[in-house]
Design a protein around this motif. Structure first.
Motif, short mmCIF file in Angstrom:
data_model
loop_
_atom_site.label_atom_id
_atom_site.label_comp_id
_atom_site.label_asym_id
_atom_site.label_seq_id
_atom_site.Cartn_x
_atom_site.Cartn_y
_atom_site.Cartn_z
N ALA A 310 44.49 33.52 -33.28
CA ALA A 310 45.21 32.49 -34.03
C ALA A 310 44.25 31.45 -34.58
O ALA A 310 44.44 30.93 -35.70
N ASN A 351 52.62 30.82 -34.96
CA ASN A 351 51.87 31.60 -33.98
C ASN A 351 52.41 31.39 -32.57
O ASN A 351 52.50 32.34 -31.78
N THR A 431 48.01 36.92 -38.74
CA THR A 431 48.12 36.94 -37.27
C THR A 431 48.66 38.28 -36.79
O THR A 431 48.18 38.84 -35.79
#
Length: 474
Positions: A310, A351, A431
């Motif tokens: 991340a 995230n 991600t």
């Protein structure tokens, strides 16, 4: 590994390289320094535009003169002509000029970033010149320059009319230029002009039939010059007067871009020094670096390996957003930097939602590939709804900021909106791609890398029973 992951990874690498070029490759302004050459012959054409509060300059609010009630079209035309005057006469490369509409009426907000020298008050005043150039026959009355002009006093000489013989609309814009008087040797600055269209013949006939009369040229009903017609003028003429070079250039600029459709006055004016702007930039950069560092440290400590991924995605996000600002020519203001920094925190929010869902699926005993797929699918509605509501808020802020004079809100709304859009891209593509890269590595055999203990990774009795039933059915 999920199908298409390597293709997406290649795309992400290209995106990172492109953003790095826009962000960090040196930009060389060869117009300023002709001896400086671009690095390896490659020049980065994109520069970051700074707003008034960052590089200093002048801000002024212009309103219609008392008794005027202009329409929206007239105000938009006035805005366009003021912008042309600024670009043509002041040399300000990135002016911000907006028409605003409030309950009190229309106004024009003028921001001139980087305009820190010269007589700023006089420059703003010159922008407001209505710019109505008119030619009059005043008989044998030679008028003094700068004197006020009353057409009613010259009705008889002026074809029994209070209307001008010719106006600035009759001039050929390409012929307007500043020159110097070489005939008398005085070296005074003059304005050279020529008529266009049907006015060419009419002007030639008029000067031929009125030799000996005085032709008076006025600008906004003040005398620019008054001189006797000595011969027929069929080609280029000239306007003489007690002009400085700056005054002559200002008049030419006004005439080239036309007269303002409505007289304006300065309602307020503010000057911002460049020193204050540089201090704001330094403080903003420090705040952004500290904020980004704290967010990255939190993700790394709490989410371990996914947190590291991340952080990489967050660095890419920051670089891409900054590159988009330069590509689109977004004017950065102090409020805009605040919106950018805020969007960094919001980018991590997606995230966090994804990682928490993935951890829940891993605790339930799922394999990493299915945990990523199901976890992302369950987190997506929350990511979508929260980001869409933020974008709607940004659109509302932008609308009200543009129409009601709160220009500081416009920069905030613009940078926050772009940041949210790109954060959704990093959550959906970047991600998720990074997480899919972990599947064939066997990282799932080390629960600590995901911030989980071995006990948490053990499948529950329910999931074991379900798996057994599934095997028997198969």
């Amino acid at each position: 590994m999920r199908r298409g992951t390597l293709t997406l990874l290649f795309f992400i690498i290209l995106l990172a390289l492109g953003a790095a070029f826009v962000d960090f490759w040196p930009h060389v302004d060869t117009k300023v320094d002709k001896n400086t050459k671009p690095l390896y012959g490659i020049n980065n054409p994109f520069i970051l535009k700074q707003g008034l509060d960052l590089q200093g300059g002048v801000s002024a609010l212009l309103q219609p003169a008392p008794g005027q009630n202009p329409t929206a079209d007239q105000m938009n035309q006035a805005r366009t002509q003021i912008e042309q005057r600024v670009n043509g006469g002041l040399g300000v490369s990135e002016p911000t000029i907006r028409v605003q509409h409030a309950t009190s009426g229309y106004s024009i907000d003028v921001e001139l970033p980087g305009f820190n020298g010269g007589n700023q008050q006089a420059a703003i005043t010159d922008l407001l010149r209505t710019g109505k150039l008119e030619f009059w026959d005043t008989g044998t009355n030679l008028l003094q320059s700068s004197a006020p002009f009353d057409p009613a006093q010259y009705v008889q000489s002026n074809n029994n009319s209070t209307q001008p013989l010719f106006t600035g609309n009759d001039l050929d814009p390409s012929s307007l230029q500043v020159g110097q008087d070489t005939q008398t040797g005085s070296g005074r600055y003059i304005i050279q002009f020529a008529m266009k269209g049907s006015a060419v013949g009419r002007f030639s006939s008029f000067t031929a039939n009125h030799i000996g009369n005085d032709l008076t040229v006025t600008l906004d009903r003040k005398v620019l010059t008054s001189a006797a017609i000595q011969s027929q003028i069929s080609g280029q003429g000239q306007i003489t007067g007690q002009f400085t070079l700056q005054q002559a250039n200002t008049i030419v600029t006004d005439l080239k871009y036309g007269a303002l459709p409505v007289p304006l006055i300065i309602a307020s004016q503010q000057t911002v020094g460049p020193t204050l702007g540089q201090s704001s930039i330094n403080s903003s950069l420090l705040a952004g670096a500290v904020g980004l560092g704290i967010v990255m440290l939190f993700m790394l400590v709490y989410y371990r390996l996914p947190g590291l991924l991340a952080d990489i995605a967050l660095i890419l996000y920051t670089g891409v957003v900054f590159a988009i600002f330069k590509l689109l020519g977004v004017t950065m203001t102090l409020a805009g930097i605040a919106g950018f920094i805020l969007s960094i925190g919001m980018a991590v929010d997606a995230n966090v939602l994804i990682f928490e869902r993935v951890k829940e699926e891993l605790r339930a005993g799922r394999l990493l590939a299915s945990a990523i797929e199901i976890g992302w699918r369950r987190a997506w509605p929350s990511i979508r709804d929260s980001n869409c509501s933020t974008m709607i808020t940004c659109a509302v802020l932008y609308f009200f900021g543009s129409n009601f004079g709160a220009t500081i809100i416009v920069g905030f709304a613009t940078t926050l909106f772009l940041g949210v859009v790109i954060s959704m891209f990093t959550a959906i593509v970047v991600t998720r791609t990074f997480l899919n890269l972990l599947v064939p590595t066997g990282a799932i055999s080390h629960p600590a890398l995901f911030g989980l203990s071995t006990e948490e990774m053990s499948p529950s009795p329910t999931s074991t029973t379900t798996a057994s039933v599934a095997r028997r059915n198969s």
